[in-house]
Design a protein around this motif. Sequence first.
Motif, PDB file in Angstrom:
ATOM      1  N   ALA A 479       0.837  -1.197   0.000  1.00 13.52           N
ATOM      2  CA  ALA A 479       0.000   0.000   0.000  1.00 13.52           C
ATOM      3  C   ALA A 479       0.873   1.248   0.000  1.00 13.52           C
ATOM      4  CB  ALA A 479      -0.919   0.007   1.217  1.00 13.52           C
ATOM      5  N   THR A 480       0.484   2.207  -0.805  1.00 11.87           N
ATOM      6  CA  THR A 480       1.165   3.505  -0.797  1.00 11.87           C
ATOM      7  C   THR A 480       0.228   4.622  -0.373  1.00 11.87           C
ATOM      8  OG1 THR A 480       0.698   3.736  -3.163  1.00 11.87           O
ATOM      9  CG2 THR A 480       2.857   2.857  -2.533  1.00 11.87           C
ATOM     10  N   ASP A 481      -1.058   4.335  -0.349  1.00 14.37           N
ATOM     11  CA  ASP A 481      -2.048   5.301   0.145  1.00 14.37           C
ATOM     12  C   ASP A 481      -2.735   4.690   1.360  1.00 14.37           C
ATOM     13  OD1 ASP A 481      -2.080   7.579  -1.804  1.00 14.37           O
ATOM     14  OD2 ASP A 481      -2.449   5.915  -3.195  1.00 14.37           O
ATOM     15  N   ILE A 482      -2.446   5.250   2.525  1.00 11.13           N
ATOM     16  CA  ILE A 482      -3.014   4.736   3.770  1.00 11.13           C
ATOM     17  C   ILE A 482      -3.831   5.827   4.431  1.00 11.13           C
ATOM     18  CG2 ILE A 482      -2.522   3.770   6.048  1.00 11.13           C
ATOM     19  CD1 ILE A 482       0.011   2.569   4.899  1.00 11.13           C
ATOM     20  N   THR A 483      -5.090   5.555   4.611  1.00  8.50           N
ATOM     21  CA  THR A 483      -6.005   6.513   5.231  1.00  8.50           C
ATOM     22  C   THR A 483      -6.278   6.073   6.666  1.00  8.50           C
ATOM     23  OG1 THR A 483      -7.025   6.871   3.070  1.00  8.50           O
ATOM     24  CG2 THR A 483      -8.245   7.646   5.001  1.00  8.50           C
ATOM     25  N   LEU A 484      -6.367   7.046   7.555  1.00 11.45           N
ATOM     26  CA  LEU A 484      -6.613   6.773   8.968  1.00 11.45           C
ATOM     27  C   LEU A 484      -7.959   7.363   9.387  1.00 11.45           C
ATOM     28  CD1 LEU A 484      -3.104   7.785  10.409  1.00 11.45           C
ATOM     29  CD2 LEU A 484      -3.837   5.521   9.635  1.00 11.45           C
ATOM     30  N   ALA A 485      -8.694   6.624  10.195  1.00 11.37           N
ATOM     31  CA  ALA A 485      -9.934   7.129  10.772  1.00 11.37           C
ATOM     32  C   ALA A 485      -9.992   6.720  12.236  1.00 11.37           C
ATOM     33  CB  ALA A 485     -11.155   6.593  10.027  1.00 11.37           C
ATOM     34  N   GLY A 486     -10.128   7.695  13.103  1.00 13.09           N
ATOM     35  CA  GLY A 486     -10.198   7.396  14.527  1.00 13.09           C
ATOM     36  C   GLY A 486      -8.871   7.403  15.233  1.00 13.09           C
ATOM     37  N   ASN A 516       1.762   7.999   1.228  1.00 14.36           N
ATOM     38  CA  ASN A 516       0.852   9.069   1.632  1.00 14.36           C
ATOM     39  C   ASN A 516      -0.036   8.577   2.775  1.00 14.36           C
ATOM     40  OD1 ASN A 516      -0.740  11.427   1.649  1.00 14.36           O
ATOM     41  ND2 ASN A 516      -2.233  10.473   0.274  1.00 14.36           N
ATOM     42  N   ILE A 517       0.167   9.110   3.969  1.00 14.09           N
ATOM     43  CA  ILE A 517      -0.670   8.791   5.117  1.00 14.09           C
ATOM     44  C   ILE A 517      -1.553   9.993   5.393  1.00 14.09           C
ATOM     45  CG2 ILE A 517      -0.723   8.179   7.563  1.00 14.09           C
ATOM     46  CD1 ILE A 517       1.889   6.781   7.240  1.00 14.09           C
ATOM     47  N   PHE A 518      -2.847   9.744   5.433  1.00 12.02           N
ATOM     48  CA  PHE A 518      -3.817  10.826   5.429  1.00 12.02           C
ATOM     49  C   PHE A 518      -4.926  10.497   6.426  1.00 12.02           C
ATOM     50  CE2 PHE A 518      -7.475  13.089   3.480  1.00 12.02           C
ATOM     51  CZ  PHE A 518      -6.916  14.348   3.336  1.00 12.02           C
ATOM     52  N   SER A 519      -5.226  11.414   7.354  1.00 14.94           N
ATOM     53  CA  SER A 519      -6.297  11.192   8.327  1.00 14.94           C
ATOM     54  C   SER A 519      -7.554  11.935   7.904  1.00 14.94           C
ATOM     55  CB  SER A 519      -5.877  11.667   9.720  1.00 14.94           C
ATOM     56  OG  SER A 519      -6.938  11.492  10.632  1.00 14.94           O
ATOM     57  N   ILE A 520      -8.680  11.207   7.888  1.00 18.00           N
ATOM     58  CA  ILE A 520      -9.939  11.830   7.476  1.00 18.00           C
ATOM     59  C   ILE A 520     -10.816  12.196   8.680  1.00 18.00           C
ATOM     60  CG2 ILE A 520     -10.004  10.783   5.186  1.00 18.00           C
ATOM     61  CD1 ILE A 520     -11.903   8.653   6.325  1.00 18.00           C
ATOM     62  N   THR A 521     -10.300  11.956   9.877  1.00 16.01           N
ATOM     63  CA  THR A 521     -10.963  12.434  11.093  1.00 16.01           C
ATOM     64  C   THR A 521      -9.933  13.232  11.891  1.00 16.01           C
ATOM     65  OG1 THR A 521     -10.409  10.359  12.224  1.00 16.01           O
ATOM     66  CG2 THR A 521     -12.604  10.519  11.209  1.00 16.01           C
ATOM     67  N   PRO A 522     -10.375  14.075  12.837  1.00 21.96           N
ATOM     68  CA  PRO A 522      -9.430  14.916  13.580  1.00 21.96           C
ATOM     69  C   PRO A 522      -8.359  14.089  14.287  1.00 21.96           C
ATOM     70  CG  PRO A 522     -11.691  15.613  13.995  1.00 21.96           C
ATOM     71  CD  PRO A 522     -11.778  14.323  13.225  1.00 21.96           C
ATOM     72  N   THR A 523      -7.135  14.592  14.256  1.00 21.59           N
ATOM     73  CA  THR A 523      -6.019  13.898  14.904  1.00 21.59           C
ATOM     74  C   THR A 523      -5.011  14.909  15.404  1.00 21.59           C
ATOM     75  OG1 THR A 523      -4.256  12.267  14.614  1.00 21.59           O
ATOM     76  CG2 THR A 523      -4.780  13.635  12.707  1.00 21.59           C
ATOM     77  N   THR A 524      -4.300  14.562  16.449  1.00 23.68           N
ATOM     78  CA  THR A 524      -3.240  15.424  16.977  1.00 23.68           C
ATOM     79  C   THR A 524      -1.868  14.953  16.532  1.00 23.68           C
ATOM     80  OG1 THR A 524      -3.161  14.101  19.003  1.00 23.68           O
ATOM     81  CG2 THR A 524      -4.600  16.030  19.029  1.00 23.68           C
ATOM     82  N   TYR A 525      -1.823  13.990  15.628  1.00 28.15           N
ATOM     83  CA  TYR A 525      -0.544  13.428  15.207  1.00 28.15           C
ATOM     84  C   TYR A 525      -0.008  14.131  13.956  1.00 28.15           C
ATOM     85  CZ  TYR A 525      -1.850   9.807  18.499  1.00 28.15           C
ATOM     86  OH  TYR A 525      -2.229   9.139  19.629  1.00 28.15           O
ATOM     87  N   PRO A 526       1.309  14.077  13.736  1.00 29.00           N
ATOM     88  CA  PRO A 526       1.938  14.759  12.596  1.00 29.00           C
ATOM     89  C   PRO A 526       1.770  13.990  11.285  1.00 29.00           C
ATOM     90  CG  PRO A 526       3.615  13.654  13.905  1.00 29.00           C
ATOM     91  CD  PRO A 526       2.327  13.483  14.648  1.00 29.00           C
TER      92      PRO A 526
END
Length: 536
Positions: A479-486, A516-526
């Motif tokens: 995977a090169t596109d990883i999306t984060l939720a939660g 590409n790591i991308f968060s679609i919900t609020p996060t405090t991480y860089p």
Amino acid sequence: MKILDCTLRDGGYYNNWDFDAELVQSYLNAVSGSGIKYVELGLRNFPKSGFLGPFAYSSESYLQSLNLPSGVTYGVMVDAKTILTSSLSIEHAVDALFCEESESCVSLVRIAAHFYEVEDSKKIAQCLKAKGYIVGYNLMQAGGKPDLELEQKAKEINSWDCVDSLYFADSLGNMDSEEVTRIVNALRKYWHGEMGIHTHDNMGRGLDNSLTALNLGVTWLDATITGMGRGAGNTQTENLMAILADKYTYLNPTAIYELVIRYFESMQKDYGWGSNLLYFLGAQKNVHPTYIQNLLSNSHLGKDEVVGALQYLLEQNGTSKYDGAVLEAALNLNTSTEVISGDNVSNIFKNKEVLILTNAESVKKHKKAIELYIDKKKPIVISLNVNKIINDKVIDYIAITHNFKFLSEKSDYPSLTKPIVYPAHRFSPEDFKLIPANNNIRYGLDVAKGVFNVKESSCVIPNELTIAYALSFALAGGATDITLAGVDGYDSNDSRQLEMIEFFELLKEQVIERLNIFSITPTTYPVNKGSVYAYI
């Protein structure tokens, strides 16, 4: 009736006996003005490794530096083990720790002993009595002991003719009034002197047990300010006095109330002593309260992890006696020495988006949007542990690492229908039985601080966080596109927050730039951030 306040001794298990000087003087003044006649200032010990505050030693030189109000009998406690395991003879060990009572700041010494130490500690009591001290003897973990054993120990101690008060301690906090009555009656068969009780409040019965004992003729009652003491704590001095003040009119509980409000209530919020569900459950199963205390104070553990660790302890034998090695085993469940191995997962996610999902509050809040996102974008969905928010139909894999989260959820696993990604070498044969055969994937895992290394069948990650394992699995799969939720983040003062930030920084340094790591919900991480609502 004698109330003995032992806040500085039992409360020291929360702050390493390092109380603020202002608090100590206010405490001494308040107790002196309250009508309490006995105060246990701390422990008496030989030097120990690591820093412990003054009341872990209560040395004569230190006690002499205190302004001790008159009218109070001061005491210390010594653990029988301290003397029995010393390289010195019992006589020389007692001489090394205690001067003559006439030269001391304390007049009372209590010996704390396990039942198996009673016969061996006779000489300790005799030596202390010879020096002129009032000698108390505390039988630890008295709850559940057979009548015959209680009678035999009472008979033995009575024969010494040097103990002034025989105490029994509810060390595990699981006595009730019926048990208190049974123990008092058993001890009374051969013990003819004064008796005392030391309660713990794990099941919320400390005060009731103290009053029951008093009604049975027990005259020494231990208590601590706000119950400050090991584990869930003890009978609260202020509550005990409030009840007894009408009958014992010399008591002045109002002198204690200001102390509680000014100093101890805030300390209780910081340190967290007091009865709760975990202490209650531990007491039911005879788990020593220090295990619970150390779990609750471990900033690396969330609530689920604490529950999982407690479940582990409840399943073990011999946890009524605290053993740091057992706690270490509970905190380091992944001690397998098997060769790290796994299935080759290379390219299973090539040219695909992977969505990593948690059970965090943001997932609950934006559940509908996340499910619409999954329906529209069709990512491969990896849930960290069992997901109890998002519809199970849209989840492709469940990633677990055999951490405490697994232990707290293991009853859910037999009913799962989705493939589980797990490091097989970390699971016992008993655990394997819980994992259903759903085309699972074995992906190896090792932990090494400061290391992040992804291989086609295993990974090395810097900590036990399951998200690091799931990300490794996704990367190994191509995977090169990883999306984060939660992936919301923890409080800024939570050590896990720092661990997560360090992990993502390590990820940036060691992983190929095209990731590409991308968060679609609020996060405090860089990580890169966006909104799920922009893509549905």
